[in-house]
Design an enzyme around this catalytic site. Structure first.
Site, PDB file in Angstrom:
ATOM      1  CG  ASP A  29      -2.040   0.988   1.144  1.00  0.00           C
ATOM      2  OD1 ASP A  29      -3.208   0.566   1.135  1.00  0.00           O
ATOM      3  OD2 ASP A  29      -1.762   2.214   1.078  1.00  0.00           O
ATOM      4  CB  ILE A  30       0.843   4.259  -2.175  1.00  0.00           C
ATOM      5  CG1 ILE A  30       1.934   5.117  -2.752  1.00  0.00           C
ATOM      6  CG2 ILE A  30      -0.407   5.051  -1.847  1.00  0.00           C
ATOM      7  CD1 ILE A  30       1.612   5.681  -4.122  1.00  0.00           C
ATOM      8  CG  ASN A  85     -12.124  -0.224   4.005  1.00  0.00           C
ATOM      9  OD1 ASN A  85     -12.340  -0.658   5.132  1.00  0.00           O
ATOM     10  ND2 ASN A  85     -11.054   0.488   3.711  1.00  0.00           N
ATOM     11  CD  GLN A  92     -14.646  -1.028  -2.466  1.00  0.00           C
ATOM     12  OE1 GLN A  92     -15.770  -1.333  -2.095  1.00  0.00           O
ATOM     13  NE2 GLN A  92     -14.014  -1.661  -3.430  1.00  0.00           N
ATOM     14  CG  HIS A  98      -8.605  -3.114  -2.141  1.00  0.00           C
ATOM     15  ND1 HIS A  98      -9.566  -2.437  -2.853  1.00  0.00           N
ATOM     16  CD2 HIS A  98      -8.352  -2.370  -1.024  1.00  0.00           C
ATOM     17  CE1 HIS A  98      -9.876  -1.325  -2.209  1.00  0.00           C
ATOM     18  NE2 HIS A  98      -9.167  -1.252  -1.096  1.00  0.00           N
ATOM     19  CG  PHE A  99      -9.109  -9.155   1.279  1.00  0.00           C
ATOM     20  CD1 PHE A  99      -9.951  -9.316   2.368  1.00  0.00           C
ATOM     21  CD2 PHE A  99      -9.498  -9.683   0.066  1.00  0.00           C
ATOM     22  CE1 PHE A  99     -11.153 -10.001   2.255  1.00  0.00           C
ATOM     23  CE2 PHE A  99     -10.701 -10.372  -0.066  1.00  0.00           C
ATOM     24  CZ  PHE A  99     -11.534 -10.532   1.037  1.00  0.00           C
ATOM     25  CG  HIS A 100      -6.676  -2.536   3.377  1.00  0.00           C
ATOM     26  ND1 HIS A 100      -5.956  -1.406   3.095  1.00  0.00           N
ATOM     27  CD2 HIS A 100      -7.892  -2.366   2.793  1.00  0.00           C
ATOM     28  CE1 HIS A 100      -6.716  -0.577   2.377  1.00  0.00           C
ATOM     29  NE2 HIS A 100      -7.888  -1.135   2.186  1.00  0.00           N
TER      30      HIS A 100
HETATM   31  P1  5GP Z   1      -9.686   1.496   0.305  1.00  0.00           P
HETATM   32  O1  5GP Z   1      -9.947   2.740   1.107  1.00  0.00           O
HETATM   33  O2  5GP Z   1     -10.303   1.581  -1.069  1.00  0.00           O
HETATM   34  O3  5GP Z   1     -10.047   0.254   1.042  1.00  0.00           O
HETATM   35  O4  5GP Z   1      -8.133   1.414   0.156  1.00  0.00           O
HETATM   36  C1  5GP Z   1      -7.428   1.836  -0.947  1.00  0.00           C
HETATM   37  C2  5GP Z   1      -5.969   1.756  -0.603  1.00  0.00           C
HETATM   38  O5  5GP Z   1      -5.226   1.896  -1.792  1.00  0.00           O
HETATM   39  C3  5GP Z   1      -5.503   2.877   0.338  1.00  0.00           C
HETATM   40  O6  5GP Z   1      -4.956   2.288   1.521  1.00  0.00           O
HETATM   41  C4  5GP Z   1      -4.438   3.619  -0.465  1.00  0.00           C
HETATM   42  O7  5GP Z   1      -3.326   4.026   0.312  1.00  0.00           O
HETATM   43  C5  5GP Z   1      -4.047   2.618  -1.525  1.00  0.00           C
HETATM   44  N1  5GP Z   1      -3.652   3.215  -2.793  1.00  0.00           N
HETATM   45  C6  5GP Z   1      -4.319   4.166  -3.491  1.00  0.00           C
HETATM   46  N2  5GP Z   1      -3.669   4.452  -4.632  1.00  0.00           N
HETATM   47  C7  5GP Z   1      -2.586   3.646  -4.664  1.00  0.00           C
HETATM   48  C8  5GP Z   1      -1.525   3.484  -5.616  1.00  0.00           C
HETATM   49  O8  5GP Z   1      -1.456   4.129  -6.661  1.00  0.00           O
HETATM   50  N3  5GP Z   1      -0.580   2.555  -5.319  1.00  0.00           N
HETATM   51  C9  5GP Z   1      -0.632   1.805  -4.169  1.00  0.00           C
HETATM   52  N4  5GP Z   1       0.366   0.928  -3.966  1.00  0.00           N
HETATM   53  N5  5GP Z   1      -1.602   1.942  -3.253  1.00  0.00           N
HETATM   54  C10 5GP Z   1      -2.572   2.855  -3.503  1.00  0.00           C
END
Ligand code: 5GP
Ligand code: ZN
Length: 133
Positions: A29-30, A85, A92, A98-100
């Site tokens: 995750d970035i 999420n 989300q 996606h899973f964290h």
């Molecule tokens: P969500 O809130 O949709 O469950 O999580 C999305 C996740 O994607 C966030 O934790 C965010 O930091 C990560 N993310 C968003 N854009 C990028 C990207 O371009 N590269 C990577 N590696 N992670 C990303």
């Protein structure tokens, strides 16, 4: 194709790949909650859990287990939180399933969600609405 995770899967955007197989990609995750925070995603675009077929979900959760084991064995993480999420209201942001996988270290201070108590009869009322069997 505007999905950011599809672009990562196709190689159009860079990522730090942790694991890859025919159906699944895992990458850092970035913006990690902890070092090693990894996103595990199906290569095929599905918006959320309801959108995905069961074979895909099995492939993703198997990859989660493999990456989780690597995090435990190689980052000294005593355990990890698994988060998903499901839907914008749940936080989300990226509409690609996606899973964290979030490594946990003793004393890392990461806070989980706040909890509350049911009022009288409330649990039974909710149960009647959502129970499946
Ligand atoms: P969500 O809130 O949709 O469950 O999580 C999305 C996740 O994607 C966030 O934790 C965010 O930091 C990560 N993310 C968003 N854009 C990028 C990207 O371009 N590269 C990577 N590696 N992670 C990303
Ligand atoms: Zn996508």
């Amino acid at each position: 194709m505007s999905c950011i995770f599809c672009k990562i899967i196709s190689g159009e955007l860079p990522s730090h790949k942790v694991y890859e197989d025919e159906n699944v990609l895992a990458f850092l995750d970035i913006s990690p909650v902890n070092p090693g925070h990894t996103l595990v995603v199906p290569k095929k675009h599905f918006v959320d859990l309801e959108d995905a077929d069961e074979a895909t979900l099995c492939a993703v959760i198997k990859a989660v287990k493999r990456v989780g084991l690597s995090i435990k064995n190689n980052l000294g993480a005593a355990g990890y939180n698994l988060g998903m999420n499901n839907g914008a209201v749940a936080g989300q942001v990226v509409p690609h399933l996606h899973f964290h996988l979030m490594p946990r270290q003793a004393g890392d201070g990461l806070k989980l969600w706040p909890q509350q108590a049911y009022g009288p009869g409330e649990a039974e009322e909710i149960l009647q609405k959502i129970k499946i069997f």
